[in-house]
Scaffold this active site. Structure first.
Site, PDB file in Angstrom:
ATOM      1  N   ASP A   1       0.860  -1.179   0.000  1.00 34.21           N
ATOM      2  CA  ASP A   1       0.000   0.000   0.000  1.00 34.21           C
ATOM      3  C   ASP A   1       0.900   1.234   0.000  1.00 34.21           C
ATOM      4  O   ASP A   1       2.103   1.133   0.292  1.00 34.21           O
ATOM      5  CB  ASP A   1      -0.891  -0.031   1.247  1.00 34.21           C
ATOM      6  CG  ASP A   1      -1.794   1.186   1.354  1.00 34.21           C
ATOM      7  OD1 ASP A   1      -2.298   1.639   0.320  1.00 34.21           O
ATOM      8  OD2 ASP A   1      -1.958   1.690   2.477  1.00 34.21           O
TER       9      ASP A   1
ATOM     10  N   ASP B   1      -6.533  -2.810   3.272  1.00 31.53           N
ATOM     11  CA  ASP B   1      -5.442  -3.708   2.887  1.00 31.53           C
ATOM     12  C   ASP B   1      -5.640  -5.131   3.405  1.00 31.53           C
ATOM     13  O   ASP B   1      -4.823  -6.007   3.127  1.00 31.53           O
ATOM     14  CB  ASP B   1      -4.103  -3.171   3.422  1.00 31.53           C
ATOM     15  CG  ASP B   1      -3.803  -1.768   2.936  1.00 31.53           C
ATOM     16  OD1 ASP B   1      -4.003  -1.520   1.732  1.00 31.53           O
ATOM     17  OD2 ASP B   1      -3.397  -0.923   3.746  1.00 31.53           O
TER      18      ASP B   1
END
Length: 1158
Positions: free
Chosen positions: A403, A868
């Site tokens: 991420d 995530d």
């Protein structure tokens, strides 16, 4: 409006406020007693054994032990044969029992806590486990909430309560929860309280709650902001009162307490293939013994009556005079010989390996957790091992999916740029002291119209021109836009203002006793906090928020705004809006969101279009600087449109079915024809060490892909600043708006850069010739980073530079959900860098699965937020960052740490160590057991295939459990082939894991060949040495027992790279322990080997035999290793020699220095 009875019964639960009897009489909701334990006194033994025997190896050894209980197959003593399995089962059961006892104790303490419950018109103490759904509970400040409750009233007249949810999601910032205005003035003690709550069935989503409440026929909506959950604490609020809606195991906290499914390491999966080969070896050995027995019996068939063990009856003067001997005939005797061989050779399948691997992983995890180089002082967080099954997988990672926000960046936002009404303003750092003093004075001076001065706790630099515009009256479109711009920043959010008293200081530091109110903001995202803080810096101070209104101090004038409705941000709309009523009864819609979702809903006129073009140009500039952007807009709402929206909003917010969809449809009604106000640029700084970490991972042969929800320009800018993208890369940008366009863009890119289908999959795992010369250069102080990379078939070279693929989420919609995945795979795997922008959480998981399902490469996903989680769970290894967005990612991960830069040390150092150790551990355990089995096999071949053993039963059992287990565990935990400095300095050494140098089939077969040789030496040397002697078979067995233990320990010692005190103790202590056990066993009169060691130790031939066994058995291994290191050294071996040379130079240099100075 009454709900359909079937709908109520199936999908909705009814809670009658302060009437638990009526609430529970029909539905019998769960009580509030919780149980986290797995066992009870009654079911512990059967349930624990059932769970343990899920391991196939345990069943195998149970069958072996059962066979040994049969009289014809009783090779070992019946009790002795059960010892290894009973030992393993007992140790595991004790561990599980102790853990469950702690759970029982925790449950008991939790269930017996007390809270105030409304009973007979008064609040009285009641134990948590006795609280029922429908009861009204009162919680005081700093107390923990016992169950999920809908807020009815708080000590604050406005109905607000502050809740800390750290125990639930790990977030330390306070959350605001509200009691509905309809209940905030209700009196509970002494009066009758009535009402009905209809809510959804229990679920684990802690961020949503769908319900409504009927009070006196009036229905009001309830949402996530009206419920407080079990495990949270009341803060900054004297007391709260609520009604229980979910209790015990049905609370959201308990529903979310399920343990994540464990993962199996790649090495353990590969180990199963070799275990099958060992089973084949076992079958062949047993078959050879059975066939040999059959042939031997057929050859001596006429002599069976006179042969020992095969007489049809015992001798007249024997132990059992005249008793017939049980002879079953040649076919059955052959079959029994086969089964008896399985019992004798059972440790060919090493049961102790499973326990050894668990203990080694536990030790490795301890050293990873205690690594001070992976401790983050800023968050006071150390490394966490949340999964103990995949430590060694860290040494074979090929792809890292990361991420961006909060993972590569700090997720600490600072307001840097703004474009208002088409004009750009810059909140840059202070240049000189004059500017700083002026801005700070403007920022912190008491507002003249407020009774109490207010200021932000942290000072923010402001743009003097924009500040001047705001303080000059509000005439003209530009000034009105600026006013509404900052009003939107202050009002369109869910941030909580936390006021605190402070004292202002004079210019010389002297105290001025003026009452100032310092305000700190706490929000669910750092973006919102930064925007509200920026509005505060420009004089728009949000200082109060309730469920029905907000209060903003606008340059000293208190402005109370009624909140008619709030459409929170969601991933579909990608924007949020608030409908507010001003004191003069004007109603406005204030909206902020991503540019992709905002620019399409603006009012279409010439002025707005021109403003939009200018703003887009500014947005592109902000994105190119790596700033996160948001667009702000507003519009008036009045007349029939307002009434229509209010009606739709009330229906949607009280709906129990499809509430989110209905609220989105309602929002679309007012989020249209907006007037553009401007846009913001927020800076999210890179974390420390990110560029260096990415470069090291790249040198280690690891590809880093970034998957982010940010704009493409922002992502590219961040990628450039962190050295993920470099100037020499050819950027392939895929921004398709249809399936056909995406297919065309992918095909054109593949044709242009010469990408072939499946070309990436051909990978060479052989050592490169260039590696040797480059590593030899290390000895001459050159750097190992000069090693050439493997670019076999890599299309990067054809275009004179590496490739970088940049693709947006809209394109991925058409690619991942259509038949274009293979096209994307071919192109992406040919690129050095892949950057995915504007991707949704499920798309992140889809990208990970694209690689995971089409290659055998190990994948690692790292992130810090709830978006995530799906990516982290999809990857082979999931790493969570303890960041600013809560702990959802951490709770779903296998490992957790405080900073992205720690990933470098985790993979290159600990990953490398763990893989090398575990690979050697598995091979050594196979060797250790196989050499023992083959030694017994050679003896059986010379003992008429009778499956009799020269070793005592206890020696056979103790061999793998006691004699040789400790050194294996110590070496598996503590051995280091290279120092951490060398591994970090030369990242290419990590590629040893990619080449599977630590464990592969080639090493297995070499080990098996070496095992057969060593077992032959073990058997033959003592037999030849004592050929002319009268030594008995038990004395030979004692010799073999000691010799095999010394041999396997010397074998292990030859491979140890780093000797420490514990290694010496375990290796040599194991030999001493073996001798001690042999002495003890040989001192027991009832054993057939009584006194043998005492006679053997007196003979020089005994000691000479052991020495000869070690030399002859290990000589081929030593020779081959020496030749390999001289003529074909591996990268690790050359780096190891470089380390030794550096240490010698340092040592001799120090000695020369001291001699010259003495």
């Amino acid at each position: 409006m009454q709900l359909d009875n079937n709908l109520v019964r199936d999908n909705v639960r009814l809670i009658y406020i302060d009437d638990s009897q009526r609430t529970n009489e029909e539905y019998e909701f769960t009580g509030n007693e919780i149980t986290t334990s797995k066992y009870t006194v009654i079911n512990f033994l059967p349930k624990n054994l059932f769970i343990q025997f899920h391991r196939v190896a345990y069943i195998y050894f149970l069958v072996i032990a059962a066979l040994n209980q049969l009289p014809p197959l009783a090779v070992f003593g019946r009790t002795v044969s059960l010892f290894p399995l009973l030992f393993v089962l007992t140790v595991t059961a004790i561990k599980d029992g102790y853990e469950d006892w702690r759970r029982h104790r925790s449950d008991r303490n939790e269930n017996n806590k007390e809270s105030l419950v409304l009973q007979s018109g008064k609040f009285q103490l009641k134990r948590w486990k006795d609280i029922r759904v429908g009861e009204v509970v009162k919680i005081c400040v700093d107390e923990t909430i016992p169950c999920d409750m809908v807020l009815l009233r708080t000590s604050d007249p406005s109905g607000v309560a502050y809740i800390q949810t750290m125990n639930l999601d790990g977030e330390s910032n306070l959350k605001t929860r509200y009691a509905r205005q309809e209940t905030s003035l209700m009196s509970f003690e002494g009066g009758l309280t009535s009402g009905v709550i209809r809510c959804e069935q229990p679920n684990r989503n802690i961020y949503e709650f769908t319900a409504n409440m009927e009070l006196n026929v009036h229905k009001v909506s309830l949402s996530q902001s009206n419920i407080i959950l079990r495990g949270c604490q009341v803060k900054n609020t004297e007391w709260v009162v609520g009604v229980v809606v979910y209790a015990g195991q049905e609370t959201k906290a308990m529903l979310n307490s399920a343990v994540s499914p464990s993962k199996r390491s790649r090495l353990e999966q590969a180990m199963n293939k070799e275990t099958i080969w060992l089973s084949v070896f076992l079958f062949i050995l047993c078959l050879v013994v059975a066939i040999g027995m059959c042939l031997w019996l057929m050859r001596h068939q006429m002599q069976i009556d006179t042969l020992p063990y095969y007489r049809k009856s015992y001798l007249i003067k024997g132990k059992f005079p005249g008793k017939p001997y049980k002879y079953y005939g040649i076919p059955m005797e052959t079959f029994f010989a086969f089964l008896s061989s399985i019992i004798v050779f059972q440790i060919m399948i090493p049961i102790s390996l499973y326990i050894t691997m668990e203990l080694v992983r536990l030790g490795q995890s301890y050293f990873m957790i205690e690594d001070k180089h992976m401790y983050d002082s800023s968050t006071n967080s150390r490394f966490q091992c949340r999964s103990l099954n995949i430590n060694e997988d860290l040494g074979q990672i090929r792809y890292v999916f990361s991420d961006k926000t909060g993972t590569l960046t700090e997720n600490k936002m600072e307001f840097r740029r703004a474009t208002v009404f088409g004009k750009h303003y810059r909140n840059s750092s202070v240049v000189d002291g004059t500017t700083k003093d002026t801005e700070t004075a403007e920022l912190t001076k008491p507002t003249p119209l407020s009774s109490k001065g207010r200021k932000l706790k942290s000072d923010i630099a402001v743009d003097a021109q924009l500040m001047g515009l705001l303080h000059k009256g509000l005439d003209g479109s530009e000034k009105i836009s600026a006013h509404e711009f900052f009003l939107t920043l202050a009002a369109c959010n869910t941030v909580i203002p936390i006021p605190s008293q402070t004292t202002s200081e004079g210019s010389m530091g002297t105290e001025i006793h003026e009452d100032l109110e310092a305000i700190d903001y706490q929000g669910e995202s750092p973006d919102e906090e930064a925007l509200v803080a920026a509005a505060c810096a420009y004089g728009y101070i949000l200082f109060e928020r309730t469920s029905g209104h907000i209060a903003v101090d606008v340059n000293g004038e208190k402005l109370r705004l009624d909140v008619l409705g709030l459409h929170e941000f969601d991933s579909v709309r990608k924007r949020m809006s608030v409908v507010i009523r001003f004191p003069n009864n004007d109603v406005k819609v204030l909206v902020k969101g991503a540019d992709t979702s905002m620019l399409s809903i603006l009012r279409e006129d010439r002025e707005n279009d021109d403003l939009s073009l200018i703003t887009q140009r500014h947005l592109n500039e902000y994105s190119s600087e790596g700033l996160r952007t948001l667009v702000l807009a507003a519009r008036d709402l009045e007349g029939e449109e307002l009434e229509e929206w209010q009606s739709m909003y009330e229906d949607a917010s009280t709906s129990l079915a499809d509430r989110s969809l209905k609220l989105r449809q309602t929002a679309s009604l007012v989020e249209s024809n907006l007037c553009l106000l401007g846009a913001t640029g927020i800076e999210d700084k890179l974390q420390e060490g990110v560029p260096e970490t990415i470069e090291s991972l790249r040198q280690a042969g690891i590809k880093v892909w970034v998957l982010t929800g940010d704009k493409q320009e922002t992502a590219i800018s961040i990628a450039l600043s962190c050295k993920l993208l470099t100037g020499d890369m050819h950027q392939i940008i895929i921004n398709g708006t249809s399936e056909s366009e995406c297919k065309m863009l992918l095909s054109e890119a593949k044709a242009k850069y010469g990408v072939k289908c499946g070309g990436f999959r051909t990978q060479s795992f052989k050592l490169k010739k260039g590696a040797e010369s480059d590593f030899v250069d290390v000895l001459a102080e050159s750097k190992l980073s000069n090693l050439p990379t493997e670019d076999d078939g890599n299309p990067e070279l054809t275009m004179g530079g590496p490739l970088a693929l940049i693709i947006d989420g809209n394109s991925l919609v058409y690619i991942l959900e259509r038949d274009l995945e293979s096209e994307l795979f071919d192109l992406a795997t040919s690129c050095r860098v892949v950057l995915c922008c504007r991707v949704a959480p499920l798309q992140k998981a889809g990208i990970v699965d694209l690689i995971k399902s089409r290659t055998d490469d190990m994948t690692l996903a790292i992130g810090d937020g709830a978006n995530d989680v799906s990516m982290i769970q999809m990857a082979d290894v999931g790493v969570g960052i303890c960041g600013q967005e809560g702990r959802q990612a951490v709770m779903a991960s296998d490992f957790a740490m405080g900073q992205f830069r720690f990933l470098k040390r985790l993979l290159l150092v600990h990953g490398h160590w763990n893989y090398q150790r575990m690979g050697y551990l598995v091979l050594y355990n196979f060797y250790r057991n196989a050499v023992f089995v083959f030694m017994l096999f050679w003896y059986i071949l010379c003992a008429a295939f009778s499956t009799t053993s020269a070793l005592t039963d206890w020696s056979s059992v103790f061999y793998s459990v006691i004699y040789t287990s400790i050194p294996t565990i110590v070496v598996g935990i503590m051995d280091k082939d290279l120092s951490h400095k060398t591994l970090l300095q030369y990242p290419k050494l990590y590629e040893a894991g990619h080449r599977q140098e630590g464990y592969n089939s080639y090493l297995f077969w070499i080990m098996m060949a070496d095992t057969i040789w060593q077992s032959l030496v073990l058997f033959c040397v003592p037999r030849l040495a004592f050929k002319e002697s009268t030594i008995d078979i038990w004395s030979m067995g004692s010799l073999w027992t000691v010799a095999v233990v010394i041999l396997v320990n010397i074998h292990l010692a030859m491979d140890i790279q780093r000797w420490v005190l514990y290694t010496h103790i375990s290796i040599w202590g194991s030999v001493i322990m073996t001798y001690a056990c042999v002495v003890v066993l040989d001192s027991i009169p009832v054993f057939p080997n009584y006194g043998t060691i005492y006679e053997l130790a007196k003979q020089p031939t005994y000691w000479f035999s052991i020495l000869l066994i070690i030399v002859i058995a290990l000589l081929p291994r030593f020779t081959i290793k020496a030749l390999h290191r001289i003529f074909r050294p591996s990268d690790i071996q050359i780096a190891r020699e470089a380390e030794i040379l550096r240490k010698r130079r340092f040592f001799y240099g120090s000695r020369l220095f001291w001699r010259s100075t003495s």
